[in-house]
Design an enzyme around this catalytic site. Structure first.
Site, PDB file in Angstrom:
ATOM      1  N   SER A 159      50.129  -8.802  45.868  1.00  0.00           N
ATOM      2  CA  SER A 159      49.818  -8.865  47.297  1.00  0.00           C
ATOM      3  C   SER A 159      49.848  -7.458  47.883  1.00  0.00           C
ATOM      4  O   SER A 159      50.602  -6.606  47.396  1.00  0.00           O
ATOM      5  CB  SER A 159      50.855  -9.725  48.015  1.00  0.00           C
ATOM      6  OG  SER A 159      50.703  -9.610  49.415  1.00  0.00           O
ATOM      7  N   TYR A 172      59.516 -12.059  49.823  1.00  0.00           N
ATOM      8  CA  TYR A 172      58.177 -12.201  49.229  1.00  0.00           C
ATOM      9  C   TYR A 172      57.599 -10.830  48.889  1.00  0.00           C
ATOM     10  O   TYR A 172      57.128 -10.597  47.769  1.00  0.00           O
ATOM     11  CB  TYR A 172      57.250 -12.933  50.209  1.00  0.00           C
ATOM     12  CG  TYR A 172      55.814 -13.025  49.736  1.00  0.00           C
ATOM     13  CD1 TYR A 172      55.434 -13.928  48.740  1.00  0.00           C
ATOM     14  CD2 TYR A 172      54.825 -12.212  50.291  1.00  0.00           C
ATOM     15  CE1 TYR A 172      54.106 -14.003  48.310  1.00  0.00           C
ATOM     16  CE2 TYR A 172      53.500 -12.286  49.865  1.00  0.00           C
ATOM     17  CZ  TYR A 172      53.152 -13.180  48.869  1.00  0.00           C
ATOM     18  OH  TYR A 172      51.844 -13.251  48.448  1.00  0.00           O
TER      19      TYR A 172
HETATM   20  P1  NAD Z   1      47.991 -21.792  46.963  1.00  0.00           P
HETATM   21  O1  NAD Z   1      49.109 -22.439  47.687  1.00  0.00           O
HETATM   22  O2  NAD Z   1      46.639 -22.387  47.020  1.00  0.00           O
HETATM   23  O3  NAD Z   1      48.372 -21.547  45.436  1.00  0.00           O
HETATM   24  C1  NAD Z   1      49.664 -21.315  45.006  1.00  0.00           C
HETATM   25  C2  NAD Z   1      49.815 -22.005  43.677  1.00  0.00           C
HETATM   26  O4  NAD Z   1      51.089 -21.660  43.107  1.00  0.00           O
HETATM   27  C3  NAD Z   1      49.768 -23.529  43.818  1.00  0.00           C
HETATM   28  O5  NAD Z   1      48.853 -24.046  42.861  1.00  0.00           O
HETATM   29  C4  NAD Z   1      51.188 -23.963  43.427  1.00  0.00           C
HETATM   30  O6  NAD Z   1      51.204 -25.191  42.726  1.00  0.00           O
HETATM   31  C5  NAD Z   1      51.604 -22.823  42.509  1.00  0.00           C
HETATM   32  N1  NAD Z   1      53.056 -22.790  42.382  1.00  0.00           N
HETATM   33  C6  NAD Z   1      53.987 -22.483  43.327  1.00  0.00           C
HETATM   34  N2  NAD Z   1      55.226 -22.661  42.810  1.00  0.00           N
HETATM   35  C7  NAD Z   1      55.058 -23.090  41.530  1.00  0.00           C
HETATM   36  C8  NAD Z   1      55.948 -23.474  40.486  1.00  0.00           C
HETATM   37  N3  NAD Z   1      57.287 -23.492  40.643  1.00  0.00           N
HETATM   38  N4  NAD Z   1      55.432 -23.876  39.321  1.00  0.00           N
HETATM   39  C9  NAD Z   1      54.091 -23.914  39.136  1.00  0.00           C
HETATM   40  N5  NAD Z   1      53.205 -23.561  40.064  1.00  0.00           N
HETATM   41  C10 NAD Z   1      53.695 -23.167  41.262  1.00  0.00           C
HETATM   42  O7  NAD Z   1      47.972 -20.306  47.536  1.00  0.00           O
HETATM   43  P2  NAD Z   1      47.071 -19.020  47.294  1.00  0.00           P
HETATM   44  O8  NAD Z   1      47.013 -18.367  48.591  1.00  0.00           O
HETATM   45  O9  NAD Z   1      45.833 -19.327  46.550  1.00  0.00           O
HETATM   46  O10 NAD Z   1      48.045 -18.125  46.384  1.00  0.00           O
HETATM   47  C11 NAD Z   1      47.770 -17.726  45.070  1.00  0.00           C
HETATM   48  C12 NAD Z   1      48.463 -16.398  44.792  1.00  0.00           C
HETATM   49  O11 NAD Z   1      47.921 -15.380  45.638  1.00  0.00           O
HETATM   50  C13 NAD Z   1      49.965 -16.387  45.035  1.00  0.00           C
HETATM   51  O12 NAD Z   1      50.611 -15.659  44.027  1.00  0.00           O
HETATM   52  C14 NAD Z   1      50.084 -15.660  46.371  1.00  0.00           C
HETATM   53  O13 NAD Z   1      51.344 -15.032  46.519  1.00  0.00           O
HETATM   54  C15 NAD Z   1      48.959 -14.670  46.254  1.00  0.00           C
HETATM   55  N6  NAD Z   1      48.483 -14.133  47.512  1.00  0.00           N
HETATM   56  C16 NAD Z   1      47.910 -14.943  48.446  1.00  0.00           C
HETATM   57  C17 NAD Z   1      47.466 -14.390  49.640  1.00  0.00           C
HETATM   58  C18 NAD Z   1      46.822 -15.222  50.709  1.00  0.00           C
HETATM   59  O14 NAD Z   1      46.613 -14.689  51.822  1.00  0.00           O
HETATM   60  N7  NAD Z   1      46.506 -16.480  50.484  1.00  0.00           N
HETATM   61  C19 NAD Z   1      47.604 -13.025  49.873  1.00  0.00           C
HETATM   62  C20 NAD Z   1      48.176 -12.232  48.892  1.00  0.00           C
HETATM   63  C21 NAD Z   1      48.600 -12.794  47.729  1.00  0.00           C
END
Ligand code: NAD
Length: 261
Positions: A159, A172
Site C-alpha cells: 500500500s 495497517y
Molecule cells: P478485499 O476486501 O476485496 O480483499 C481482501 C481479501 O483478503 C479478501 O478476499 C479476504 O477474504 C482476504 N483476507 C482477509 N483476511 C484473510 C485471512 N485471514 N485469510 C484469508 N484471506 C483473508 O479488498 P481489496 O481492497 O481488494 O484488498 C486487496 C489488497 O490490497 C489488500 O492487501 C489491501 O491491503 C491492499 N490494498 C487495498 C487498497 C484499496 O484502496 N482497496 C489500497 C492499498 C492496498
C-alpha cells in the site's frame, strides 16, 4: 473485460484446447474472490495462466468464479493459521503440479484515527501483522521450491500507506511498510531464481473501501489523475511486474500521482 460476458468465455474456450491448458503456467492469487485479487486473477487467466482462486470465507463465490474463468480452481483457507497456509500451497501444487507466480493479495485493514492510540489495541496489531506480513512470508517459504523450479516470481500487494506516513490506521501502515521491506529482503535472498516485487496502491475502488468517503474525496480533488484506481488498474501494474524478467525488489507505487502533491 473479456470474461465478463459469455461470448468472451466462449471465445476463450475455443482458443485454448485442453492440451493447450495443460501447458499454461500456474498462478496462486490470495484473496481473489473480490476487489484487486479478483481483477488480478481475471487478468492472469486472460494472459494465459491457470489460476488458483482463494479466499477465507466466500467458498460459493469462489467456485462460481473458478467455473467462469475456465482455467481456474478455488481453494478456501484462513491465512491467519499456519497449517492453512501450508495446506493452501500443497493443494495448489496438487492441482497442476507447478507454481510460477504467487500474488500475495489477501490483507486486513480497517479505519482507526492515527491520533487515537488506545484504539489500536495489541489484538489489532497482532491480527493485522499475522495476515499482512507473516502469512505472505510463509506462503513464499512454502512455495519456494516450486517457484525456484519454474524461475517464478512473487508480487506482494502492499500500500502507499507503507511508503508514506498515511493510511487507514497506524498498525495497517506499519504492516505494509514491513511487507515492502520484506519484499526487498527476499528479492536479494531468493535471486536469481525467484523475483520478488510489490505493488503499492493508493485508494482503489473495492469492497474494502466502499465507505471510505474522505479518502474518495481526497483522490477526486487532489490526485493528479483525479480518481481512485480501479482494480483493473492495479492488475495491470501486477502483470507488468510479473512479465518484467529483469525487475526484482521493486515497490511500484500506484496512487494516481497523489504522492506528488
Ligand atoms: P478485499 O476486501 O476485496 O480483499 C481482501 C481479501 O483478503 C479478501 O478476499 C479476504 O477474504 C482476504 N483476507 C482477509 N483476511 C484473510 C485471512 N485471514 N485469510 C484469508 N484471506 C483473508 O479488498 P481489496 O481492497 O481488494 O484488498 C486487496 C489488497 O490490497 C489488500 O492487501 C489491501 O491491503 C491492499 N490494498 C487495498 C487498497 C484499496 O484502496 N482497496 C489500497 C492499498 C492496498
Amino acid at each position: 473485460m473479456l470474461f465478463e460476458n459469455s461470448r468472451g468465455i466462449r471465445k476463450e474456450r475455443e482458443r485454448w484446447t485442453l492440451s493447450d491448458g495443460e501447458n499454461r503456467p500456474v498462478a496462486l492469487v490470495t484473496g481473489s474472490t473480490s476487489g484487486i485479487g479478483l481483477a488480478v486473477a481475471r487478468r492472469l487467466v486472460h494472459d494465459g495462466y491457470r489460476v488458483v482462486i482463494h479466499s477465507r470465507n466466500s467458498a460459493s463465490a469462489g467456485q462460481e468464479i473458478a467455473k467462469e474463468l475456465v482455467f481456474a480452481r478455488y481453494i478456501r483457507a484462513d491465512l491467519a493459521q499456519q497449517k492453512e497456509r501450508t495446506r493452501l500451497v500443497r493443494e495448489s501444487l496438487d492441482l497442476w503440479g507447478r507454481l510460477d507466480v504467487l500474488v500475495n493479495n489477501a490483507g486486513l485493514s480497517g479505519i482507526i484515527p492515527h491520533s487515537d492510540l488506545k484504539a489500536a489495541t495489541s489484538e489489532i496489531w497482532h491480527e493485522l501483522y499475522e495476515v499482512n506480513v507473516v502469512a505472505p512470508f510463509h506462503l513464499i517459504a512454502e512455495a519456494e521450491a516450486s517457484l525456484r523450479a519454474c524461475s517464478g516470481n512473487v508480487v506482494n500487494i502492499s500500500s502507499h500507506a507503507g511508503v508514506r506516513p498515511k493510511g487507514a490506521s497506524i498498525p495497517y501502515a506499519a504492516t505494509k511498510a514491513a511487507l515492502n521491506h520484506m519484499t526487498r529482503l527476499l528479492a536479494v535472498s531468493l535471486a536469481p531464481d525467484i523475483r520478488v516485487n510489490a505493488v503499492a496502491p493508493g485508494l482503489v475502488d473495492t469492497p474494502m473501501t466502499s465507505d471510505w468517503t474522505a479518502a474518495q474525496d481526497l483522490w477526486r480533488t487532489r490526485a493528479p489523475m483525479r480518481r481512485p484506481a480501479t482494480p483493473d488498474d492495479i492488475a495491470q501494474a501486477v502483470m507488468m511486474l510479473v512479465e518484467s524478467t529483469y525487475l526484482t525488489g521493486e515497490i511500484l507505487l500506484s496512487d494516481g500521482g497523489l504522492n506528488l502533491t
